[in-house]
Design an enzyme around this catalytic site. Structure first.
Site, PDB file in Angstrom:
ATOM      1  N   MET A  80       3.066   6.039   6.325  1.00  0.00           N
ATOM      2  CA  MET A  80       3.689   7.019   5.440  1.00  0.00           C
ATOM      3  C   MET A  80       4.085   8.253   6.238  1.00  0.00           C
ATOM      4  SD  MET A  80       1.085   6.837   2.188  1.00  0.00           S
ATOM      5  CE  MET A  80      -0.374   6.765   3.234  1.00  0.00           C
ATOM      6  N   ILE A 114      -6.027   5.851   6.252  1.00  0.00           N
ATOM      7  CA  ILE A 114      -6.185   6.391   7.605  1.00  0.00           C
ATOM      8  C   ILE A 114      -5.444   7.718   7.723  1.00  0.00           C
ATOM      9  CG2 ILE A 114      -5.800   5.955  10.061  1.00  0.00           C
ATOM     10  CD1 ILE A 114      -5.711   2.947   9.325  1.00  0.00           C
ATOM     11  N   GLY A 118       1.027  12.977   6.145  1.00  0.00           N
ATOM     12  CA  GLY A 118       1.255  11.959   7.169  1.00  0.00           C
ATOM     13  C   GLY A 118       0.067  11.044   7.361  1.00  0.00           C
ATOM     14  N   SER A 119       0.244   9.743   7.174  1.00  0.00           N
ATOM     15  CA  SER A 119      -0.915   8.868   7.176  1.00  0.00           C
ATOM     16  C   SER A 119      -0.502   7.404   7.145  1.00  0.00           C
ATOM     17  CB  SER A 119      -1.797   9.196   5.967  1.00  0.00           C
ATOM     18  OG  SER A 119      -0.992   9.387   4.819  1.00  0.00           O
ATOM     19  N   ARG A 120      -1.493   6.540   6.877  1.00  0.00           N
ATOM     20  CA  ARG A 120      -1.263   5.098   6.913  1.00  0.00           C
ATOM     21  C   ARG A 120      -2.298   4.406   6.033  1.00  0.00           C
ATOM     22  NH1 ARG A 120      -1.548   1.795  12.646  1.00  0.00           N
ATOM     23  NH2 ARG A 120      -2.725  -0.005  11.923  1.00  0.00           N
TER      24      ARG A 120
END
Length: 223
Positions: A102, A160, A190-192
């Site tokens: 993301m 994450i 901002g991530s995953r």
């Protein structure tokens, strides 16, 4: 599929603090500086406020799928990993990993990918590497959620934190009944999200594909 844009509950405190800060800054500039400076700061303040409202947007999405074996995308973003890999934290065997990155421009709410019962949740402190890096799944700050479906299949969802993300919010807890259309949590800036699925799952996405949280079908479980 009905959609209605709202502000996520994780954003209200941030937006309130931001409004107070911008008001104070604009008041000082209004008192101490000439009109051109006030005009520039007003435009800049409006841009900052609009960005934060955009970031914390919370589209209302209702998925209507009768087959409980479908795995629905837990997040908006881009698929960066589809591969067979080991998952040592919980399963201790090989799984199919599907990872969604993301960017700051994606919706950062996360949804439950399947309905079922929460078996395990654990939060790990860690680094803040770029979330698209493979090692971020092991080294970054992360939250792991294991869900058991009504068909007794267990899948693992891992939120994450990325280089900019400073807080992972997870609403799951062991024993809780969860359902698609409900929020799993939220990751700020901002991530995953990683999914670890059984090897006999049928995967419907590929690397580079865009996903829409609570809409895109990721896989079908063999149950």
């Amino acid at each position: 599929m009905k959609k209605r844009i709202r502000i996520h509950r994780e954003g209200w405190l941030v937006l309130t603090g931001l409004l107070l800060l911008l008001f104070a800054v604009n008041l000082i500039i209004y008192i101490e500086f000439p009109a051109p400076a006030m005009a520039i700061n007003t435009v800049l303040s409006a841009f900052i406020l609009c960005f934060f409202i955009f970031f914390f947007r919370n589209p209302k999405r209702i998925v209507e799928i009768d087959d409980p074996s479908f795995v629905i995308a837990p997040a908006d973003g881009t698929v960066v990993v589809v591969e067979k890999t080991s998952e040592p934290e919980y399963f201790g065997d090989e799984r199919i990993q599907v990872s969604i990155f993301m960017s700051i421009f994606n919706v950062h709410a996360n949804w439950y990918p399947v309905s079922g019962t929460i078996v395990k949740t654990v939060h790990h402190n860690g680094r803040h590497l770029a979330a698209y890096l493979p090692k971020s799944s092991r080294e970054n700050e992360r939250s792991t959620v294991v869900i058991e479906t009504p068909g007794k299949t267990q899948i693992l969802v891992r939120q994450i934190a990325g280089a900019l993300a400073q807080r992972i919010v997870t609403y799951a807890h062991p024993g809780k009944e969860c359902h698609v259309n409900e929020h799993l949590g939220f990751i700020k800036f901002g991530s995953r999200v990683d999914l670890f699925l059984p090897l006999d799952s049928e995967i419907f996405v590929q690397v580079g594909e865009k996903t829409t949280g609570n809409e895109t079908i990721i896989a079908r479980l063999n149950e």
